[in-house]
Design a protein around this motif. Structure first.
Motif, mmCIF file in Angstrom:
data_model
loop_
_atom_site.group_PDB
_atom_site.id
_atom_site.type_symbol
_atom_site.label_atom_id
_atom_site.label_comp_id
_atom_site.label_asym_id
_atom_site.label_seq_id
_atom_site.Cartn_x
_atom_site.Cartn_y
_atom_site.Cartn_z
ATOM 1 N N ARG A 29 17.632 38.843 -28.768
ATOM 2 C CA ARG A 29 18.249 39.696 -27.777
ATOM 3 C C ARG A 29 19.347 38.580 -27.628
ATOM 4 O O ARG A 29 20.170 39.316 -26.946
ATOM 5 C CB ARG A 29 17.415 39.702 -26.165
ATOM 6 N N PHE A 162 12.554 37.807 -8.307
ATOM 7 C CA PHE A 162 11.753 39.124 -8.608
ATOM 8 C C PHE A 162 10.237 39.446 -8.385
ATOM 9 O O PHE A 162 10.042 38.263 -9.180
ATOM 10 C CB PHE A 162 12.422 39.797 -8.861
ATOM 11 N N GLU A 164 7.309 41.332 -10.647
ATOM 12 C CA GLU A 164 7.493 41.745 -11.469
ATOM 13 C C GLU A 164 5.455 43.056 -11.750
ATOM 14 O O GLU A 164 4.464 41.771 -12.356
ATOM 15 C CB GLU A 164 8.075 42.053 -13.527
ATOM 16 N N THR A 184 3.377 41.682 -19.470
ATOM 17 C CA THR A 184 4.250 42.522 -18.138
ATOM 18 C C THR A 184 5.201 40.831 -17.805
ATOM 19 O O THR A 184 6.006 40.875 -17.465
ATOM 20 C CB THR A 184 3.171 42.196 -16.281
ATOM 21 N N ARG A 187 7.536 41.594 -20.184
ATOM 22 C CA ARG A 187 8.391 42.304 -19.968
ATOM 23 C C ARG A 187 9.620 42.026 -18.386
ATOM 24 O O ARG A 187 10.646 42.093 -18.377
ATOM 25 C CB ARG A 187 7.931 43.732 -18.885
ATOM 26 N N ALA A 188 9.170 40.590 -17.776
ATOM 27 C CA ALA A 188 9.922 40.370 -16.933
ATOM 28 C C ALA A 188 10.519 39.146 -17.079
ATOM 29 O O ALA A 188 11.725 39.114 -16.646
ATOM 30 C CB ALA A 188 8.688 39.529 -15.929
ATOM 31 N N ILE A 190 12.373 40.237 -20.179
ATOM 32 C CA ILE A 190 13.978 41.316 -20.741
ATOM 33 C C ILE A 190 14.444 41.563 -19.197
ATOM 34 O O ILE A 190 15.659 41.771 -19.042
ATOM 35 C CB ILE A 190 13.086 42.393 -21.514
ATOM 36 N N ARG A 191 13.646 41.495 -18.399
ATOM 37 C CA ARG A 191 13.652 42.385 -16.861
ATOM 38 C C ARG A 191 14.954 41.759 -16.208
ATOM 39 O O ARG A 191 16.316 41.741 -15.856
ATOM 40 C CB ARG A 191 12.947 42.649 -15.761
ATOM 41 N N TYR A 192 14.118 39.778 -16.946
ATOM 42 C CA TYR A 192 15.243 39.024 -16.539
ATOM 43 C C TYR A 192 16.866 38.986 -16.927
ATOM 44 O O TYR A 192 17.905 38.814 -15.921
ATOM 45 C CB TYR A 192 14.253 36.895 -16.187
ATOM 46 N N ILE A 194 18.147 41.184 -18.465
ATOM 47 C CA ILE A 194 19.350 41.903 -18.309
ATOM 48 C C ILE A 194 19.514 41.641 -17.207
ATOM 49 O O ILE A 194 21.414 41.689 -16.885
ATOM 50 C CB ILE A 194 18.707 43.341 -18.470
ATOM 51 N N PHE A 195 19.360 41.771 -16.206
ATOM 52 C CA PHE A 195 19.758 42.597 -14.520
ATOM 53 C C PHE A 195 19.899 40.850 -13.908
ATOM 54 O O PHE A 195 20.624 40.850 -12.811
ATOM 55 C CB PHE A 195 18.596 42.700 -13.786
#
Length: 210
Positions: A29, A162, A164, A184, A187-188, A190-192, A194-195
């Motif tokens: 990334r 957050f 997930e 998961t 995935r968490a 990646i979410r962290y 990005i956001f």
């Protein structure tokens, strides 16, 4: 897109799936200024069921080789070596750290990072804690998922970023859920990234039961 923000990754120096996958994901990334601090293997006096959710498998998850191939700085030292970690952090100017695998970090190490140390715990905190959080989730009928949080000197505490959630279906088995819980965590991450990575938030305190 290249992101030159300096980041320390607390990891293990031996072959370790979660460490390998976290480094690979962050590199893919565009995070280019990473320093991996790998703790050497220590024999733990725990029962066999309390194995890492990260699934230590074989040399295909060799962290040192991965770092070398990606030209990522790597330091092997215990995670309680405040002097070495302080010097290493200062060498790249990192204000934030991410945990892919770590011993319990002391307050002195945590406080080196002005923006905090982020952990990805495979379970809901404070309902589950420790290496067997997956089994505690089942025992306590707690929601399955990954707690992303800024740690403090307490175990499995700090500030919630957050949760997930991992949906559970009728066809799921113990083994399939355990594997999906691991995925998961990725995935968490990646979410962290990005956001939440570049954002300032007023995170909620995690209240630990007495």
């Amino acid at each position: 897109m290249i992101n030159n923000t300096p980041i320390v990754i607390f990891a293990y120096s031996f072959p370790h799936r979660k460490t390998f996958d976290f480094i690979s994901l962050m590199s893919s990334r565009g995070f280019s200024n990473l320093l991996v601090i790998g703790a050497p293997k220590v024999e733990l006096n725990i029962e066999s069921s309390q194995s890492s959710n990260a699934l230590n498998i074989d040399d295909s998850f060799n962290v040192k080789i991965l770092c070398s191939s990606l030209k990522i700085a790597f330091l092997e030292c215990p995670h309680n070596d405040l002097e070495k970690i302080s010097t290493a952090r200062a060498s790249i100017g990192a204000e934030i750290a991410i945990i892919s695998g770590a011993r319990i970090l002391g307050a002195g190490v945590i406080n080196l990072f002005s923006k905090g140390v982020v952990n990805f715990h495979p379970g809901k905190i404070p309902e589950t804690s420790g290496l067997d959080s997956y089994f505690y989730s089942i025992k306590s009928d707690s929601p399955m998922g990954v707690t992303v949080h800024l740690i403090d000197e307490r175990v499995d505490a700090g500030k919630l970023i957050f949760f997930e959630k991992l949906p559970v279906g009728h066809s799921d088995t113990f083994d399939s859920l355990k594997n999906t819980l691991y995925l998961t965590q990725l995935r968490a991450l990646i979410r962290y990234l990005i956001f939440f990575f570049d954002e300032d938030h007023d995170y909620k305190d995690i209240d630990r039961p007495k």
